[in-house]
Structures are given as C-alpha cells and as structure tokens.
Design an enzyme around this catalytic site. Structure first.
Site, PDB file in Angstrom:
ATOM      1  N   CYS A  65       0.868  -1.164   0.000  1.00  0.00           N
ATOM      2  CA  CYS A  65       0.000   0.000   0.000  1.00  0.00           C
ATOM      3  C   CYS A  65       0.904   1.212   0.000  1.00  0.00           C
ATOM      4  CB  CYS A  65      -0.868   0.075   1.265  1.00  0.00           C
ATOM      5  SG  CYS A  65      -2.142  -1.191   1.348  1.00  0.00           S
ATOM      6  N   GLY A 115      -0.485   0.550  -5.035  1.00  0.00           N
ATOM      7  CA  GLY A 115      -1.827   0.000  -4.838  1.00  0.00           C
ATOM      8  C   GLY A 115      -2.800   0.622  -5.815  1.00  0.00           C
ATOM      9  N   ASN A 120       0.414   0.929   6.020  1.00  0.00           N
ATOM     10  CA  ASN A 120       1.068   0.051   5.051  1.00  0.00           C
ATOM     11  C   ASN A 120       1.777  -1.038   5.845  1.00  0.00           C
ATOM     12  OD1 ASN A 120       4.079   0.359   3.025  1.00  0.00           O
ATOM     13  ND2 ASN A 120       2.419  -1.092   2.838  1.00  0.00           N
ATOM     14  N   GLY A 121       1.429  -2.286   5.564  1.00  0.00           N
ATOM     15  CA  GLY A 121       2.055  -3.395   6.287  1.00  0.00           C
ATOM     16  C   GLY A 121       1.045  -4.496   6.522  1.00  0.00           C
ATOM     17  N   CYS A 144      12.372  -4.671   4.295  1.00  0.00           N
ATOM     18  CA  CYS A 144      11.934  -5.622   3.259  1.00  0.00           C
ATOM     19  C   CYS A 144      12.798  -5.479   2.009  1.00  0.00           C
ATOM     20  CB  CYS A 144      10.470  -5.366   2.906  1.00  0.00           C
ATOM     21  SG  CYS A 144       9.929  -6.261   1.439  1.00  0.00           S
ATOM     22  N   TYR A 195      11.744  -5.031  -6.330  1.00  0.00           N
ATOM     23  CA  TYR A 195      10.616  -4.849  -7.239  1.00  0.00           C
ATOM     24  C   TYR A 195       9.678  -3.700  -6.891  1.00  0.00           C
ATOM     25  CZ  TYR A 195       5.856  -5.681  -8.947  1.00  0.00           C
ATOM     26  OH  TYR A 195       4.617  -5.518  -9.471  1.00  0.00           O
ATOM     27  N   SER A 240      10.035  -3.296 -14.481  1.00  0.00           N
ATOM     28  CA  SER A 240      10.873  -3.633 -13.329  1.00  0.00           C
ATOM     29  C   SER A 240      12.186  -4.309 -13.687  1.00  0.00           C
ATOM     30  CB  SER A 240      10.079  -4.490 -12.343  1.00  0.00           C
ATOM     31  OG  SER A 240       9.481  -5.541 -13.051  1.00  0.00           O
ATOM     32  N   ASP A 261      14.325 -10.123 -15.933  1.00  0.00           N
ATOM     33  CA  ASP A 261      13.178  -9.701 -15.124  1.00  0.00           C
ATOM     34  C   ASP A 261      13.640  -9.552 -13.675  1.00  0.00           C
ATOM     35  OD1 ASP A 261      10.640  -8.898 -14.600  1.00  0.00           O
ATOM     36  OD2 ASP A 261       9.660 -10.726 -15.303  1.00  0.00           O
ATOM     37  N   ASP A 262      12.838  -8.828 -12.873  1.00  0.00           N
ATOM     38  CA  ASP A 262      13.250  -8.600 -11.483  1.00  0.00           C
ATOM     39  C   ASP A 262      13.128  -9.856 -10.642  1.00  0.00           C
ATOM     40  OD1 ASP A 262      10.480  -8.256  -9.771  1.00  0.00           O
ATOM     41  OD2 ASP A 262      10.272  -7.708 -11.856  1.00  0.00           O
ATOM     42  N   CYS A 295       5.126 -14.157   1.835  1.00  0.00           N
ATOM     43  CA  CYS A 295       5.355 -13.024   2.738  1.00  0.00           C
ATOM     44  C   CYS A 295       4.181 -12.894   3.696  1.00  0.00           C
ATOM     45  CB  CYS A 295       5.496 -11.735   1.931  1.00  0.00           C
ATOM     46  SG  CYS A 295       5.725 -10.294   2.990  1.00  0.00           S
ATOM     47  N   CYS A 337      14.977  -8.108   5.940  1.00  0.00           N
ATOM     48  CA  CYS A 337      14.212  -9.349   5.827  1.00  0.00           C
ATOM     49  C   CYS A 337      14.388  -9.824   4.388  1.00  0.00           C
ATOM     50  CB  CYS A 337      12.731  -9.101   6.113  1.00  0.00           C
ATOM     51  SG  CYS A 337      11.699 -10.538   5.710  1.00  0.00           S
ATOM     52  N   CYS A 359      11.405 -14.321   1.872  1.00  0.00           N
ATOM     53  CA  CYS A 359      10.809 -14.956   0.692  1.00  0.00           C
ATOM     54  C   CYS A 359      11.876 -15.610  -0.183  1.00  0.00           C
ATOM     55  CB  CYS A 359       9.931 -13.989  -0.087  1.00  0.00           C
ATOM     56  SG  CYS A 359      10.667 -12.397  -0.351  1.00  0.00           S
TER      57      CYS A 359
END
Ligand code: SF4
Length: 463
Positions: free
Chosen positions: A2, A28, A102-103, A247, A253, A294, A356-357, A393, A443, A446
């Site tokens: 977001c 978003g 956001n989160g 993150c 990305y 991206s 690609d990313d 995630c 972090c 992923c």
C-alpha cells in the site's frame, strides 16, 4: 503493499495529499482515500480505482483541510473490496480519528477475537482497524520515555495500541488538531519525511515528494513515534530496539527506482543486482532485453558490465489497468499480450538475454519466452535479478501461497524447461545481500525462508 502519504500545515492539505498519493499509485490500485482536518472536524473520501480516475475536484472541495492523510490500497489482509478502503475513520474518546497503514499484522486474528470477546464492534475485515479500536482499550507509559505535557492525552493510548500489535506497520493517525506517525520497530516498510517551506510531509517513498517539489528530510526511524501539531514535532522511541527487518523485496521490485528508502537509492541497488548477475554469468548473447518496467534497471547494470547493447525488445502497453475482462481459457495468453508486445526489429535472428526482477509462479516468464521466440529470437536466455522465491510473505507483500511458488516445486533446470528458455540463471542470495550496506538489517524471508517474526499456526524457520 500500500502507499501512504501525510501532510501537515498547508492551506490546501487535501490537494497536496492528492498529488502525493498519485505519485505512489504503483503501491496499490484497488482503492484510494483521503481524510483531511480543518482543525475543527475530520472528513474523508474513499473511492475504488485509480487516483486520477476516481478523485474529482468536487471530492477535494468536500475535504478541505490544513492536515491530511491519504492511501492507495493493494489488499494483503481482509476483503479487497471498497469496504476496506482507507483511511479508516472512527469516533473514539479522543474524538474523530482516521488512520492509514502500510504493512500487515501477524497477530490480527488473535487481537480481533480478543476485542470481539470484549464486546468491541469491528466494522471492517482489515487489520488497519485495530490501530484505532485499540486506542480506547488501555494506556501505556513506557519506562524512560519522558512525555511532553501536550502528548499526555493521545500518546499513552497510541503506545498501548502499538504494543499489542505484531508485524509490519508504517502508519499515520490523523486527529482533529494533530497527527501521529509511527513505524514498527523492525522497520519492514519504508516511511519518509519531507518538507516544503512550513509544510511537513510523510510518504512511503521519496518519489512522492518530488511531485510537490518538496525536499526529502529524513526517514522515520524504525520504532519511532512522531507527534505533529501546531507546536512542532516531537519524537519518541517507546519500544526497545529490535533487530531490523527492512523488506528487501521493496528494493527488488516494489518501490520505484527513483525513490530513496532504507538509506539507499533504489536505482543504485537495483542496478547493482544486474551488475552482479552479469559478473556471475558466462553466456554469449547479442542483445540484452529488459522485461519492462521492473527489469529495466538491472538490465542496464547487466548490459554495462558485459558491454552489450540494451534494446527494447518488449514494449509495454501502459494503458492496461488491473480491471480488464478476465480471459477465457482459450485466450489465456492475452493478459501478457495486452501488457507486452515483442519488437521484431531488435529480436529477429538474435541471441536474446531477457532480464526480469523476479520469477514467482513462472507463468508470465513462460509466456514472455514464447513471445520472444515467435518474434524471431534465435535463443532466449532468461536472467532473474533476485534469487528463487521460495517462501510467502506475511508482512505486507502480496506473494502467492507456498504451493504456488514455482521454486518450491521445481529445481532450476525444471523451471528452465517449464518456461522454455535456453538457459535460466538467478542472482544468488549472497549477491543479493551484498547489494545493501547492512544485509543483517534486512528481511529476505521470501528468498531465504528465514523469517524475522513468527506467525501463529505456521512452522517458520526464524532468524
Ligand atoms: S518476506 Fe519477502 S516480501 Fe515479505 S517482508 Fe520479507 S523480504 Fe519483504
């Protein structure tokens, strides 16, 4: 996923909020909302869809104010419908309170159940509502935190609410005469402060300050709580220092390349990802082609290191919204074809390296490879500027379930066969980590499956 934006002390805070949140549209596209206060009352508008298409001039007339908060939503928790659009506004003992967030909170189900047991009525199915609903449930006076007399009404309630939640949050509360801004102690999501003369701004990414010709001031620090009112800004750190968990996917990305977050310019980090990919790679090709948008920045880094031409072999159609008609089974490739068109002029007869990313499910990459071949590419070598995505995630990015992640089901050779490429190489986790200054503060769950915060009911490997 977001975007949030805040403005304090402006004749037309709602207009600043409109432009600021427009610059964060990439974070978003499901809904947009603006709440503003004229220091007498807080008013709010929320609409489904994109900022420019949804918010009209008369909407802004209805929310004129000196302070404002805004939000664009990409749902990761709760119903994606307009009902959960933000800001969420509620009447509480402190008066009207609006919040944008956001989160993602990992203990949302537990707190929701706890509040419901206590008879608190919850109107939304989004974790953001908790930030307001918890305000009236208690007060916390953290040891060693010296509260300014002006903050003794609101802040103990805010500290209490924040002490109850676990997970990722960058958020802004808007009250009638003040604003409270907070970032979780691990700092998962970015949040920055900007200035434009006497107006103070807050945004998920620094690109939102550029549109207003405002100056980037500094980042809101992990664990910091800021109070902003007509007397100034006051900063607090109510919680003990925790390990950081910025993150890394924001850098891979999600954030825009021209943004500054987590102490770095996204562009530089993303370009370094491409450079390292090139250093690790030995394939012979004629041309480097980015998957727009991206893949573009890592492709620049890759091409520069190898001394290869970078060409626009895939042209992106920028008019594809998110809400087009779902394709039938027979036309299942149409989503990708609507988004990208191959450019025969640079592909025909060439050995193409496409960047690609990230590669998540593998379905888009498969379609891109076949599109490039149909357009005449002699060889197609796929390069991914991040490691295989192996874990979902739980902290606010909308990744698919573990089962849907292709790298969980197949090894790299099988993924290569699945997407139909002549070769497939990912950036190594070690190289990804080396693109940031302090990798231990990030972090990367992923990619590594090492999670910084446990999630109830899930057996996760922790740091
Ligand atoms: S799991 Fe991945 S997407 Fe989620 S916060 Fe960690 S790095 Fe970011």
């Amino acid at each position: 996923m977001c975007g949030i934006f805040g403005v304090f002390n402006s004749e037309h805070a709602e207009k600043y909020a409109f432009y600021g949140i427009y610059a964060l549209q990439h974070r978003g596209q499901e809904s947009v909302g603006i709440a503003a206060s004229d220091f007498e009352r807080v008013r709010c508008i929320k609409k489904p869809g994109l900022v420019l298409e949804s918010i009209k001039g008369e909407d802004l007339q209805n929310v004129r104010g000196y302070s404002a908060i805004a939000h664009v939503r990409y749902s990761t928790a709760g119903d994606p419908g307009a009902v959960n659009a933000q800001p969420i506004v509620k009447e509480i003992s402190l008066g009207t309170c609006a919040v944008v967030h956001n989160g993602n909170l990992v203990n949302y189900p537990q707190i929701r159940a706890e509040l419901q047991r206590e008879g608190v009525s919850l109107e939304y199915s989004s974790d953001t509502e908790l930030f307001i609903s918890l305000l009236d449930r208690g007060e916390l006076y953290p040891k060693g935190v010296d509260l300014h007399p002006l903050d003794r009404g609101i802040l103990p309630k805010v500290f209490y609410a924040l002490s109850k939640v676990r997970g990722a949050y960058s958020l802004i509360y808007l009250f009638r005469e003040s604003m409270v801004v907070a970032r979780d102690p691990m700092g998962f999501r970015p949040l920055l402060m900007g200035r434009l003369r006497d107006t103070l701004l807050f945004a998920s990414e620094s690109c939102a300050f550029d549109i207003l010709s405002a100056e980037l001031w500094r980042e809101v620090k992990p664990g910091e709580v800021l109070v902003v009112d007509k007397h100034g800004i006051r900063s607090y750190f109510p919680f003990t220092h925790e390990r950081r968990a910025f993150c890394i996917f924001e850098l891979v990305y999600f954030s825009k390349p021209e943004s500054f977050i987590f102490g770095s310019w996204v562009y530089n980090v993303r370009k370094r990802m491409g450079e390292l990919l090139a250093i690790e790679d030995s394939v012979e090709v004629d041309v480097v082609v980015p998957v727009p948008d991206s893949g573009l920045v890592p492709a620049i880094g890759y091409a520069q290191v190898k001394g290869l031409p970078l060409e626009l072999g895939l042209i992106r159609n920028h008019y594809v919204g998110r809400s087009f008609i779902q394709p039938t089974q027979e036309l299942r490739d149409i989503k990708v074809l609507m988004k990208f068109n191959p450019n025969r002029a640079v592909l025909e007869g060439k050995r193409v390296l496409v960047i690609d990313d990230s590669l998540v499910r593998g379905t888009t990459s498969k379609k891109i490879v076949s599109m490039l071949r149909r357009a005449g590419a002699r060889e197609v070598h796929m390069r991914i500027a991040s490691p295989p995505v192996i874990g979902p995630c739980y902290y606010g990015i909308d990744t698919p379930t573990r089962e849907e992640l292709i790298a969980n089901r197949m090894d790299i050779e099988d993924i290569r066969k699945f997407i139909g490429a002549d070769s497939l190489v990912y950036l190594s986790l070690e190289s990804l980590r080396s693109t940031v200054e302090s990798p231990q503060e990030y972090c990367d769950a992923c990619f590594s499956n090492c999670y910084p915060i446990s999630v109830e009911g899930r057996a996760l490997r922790m740091f």
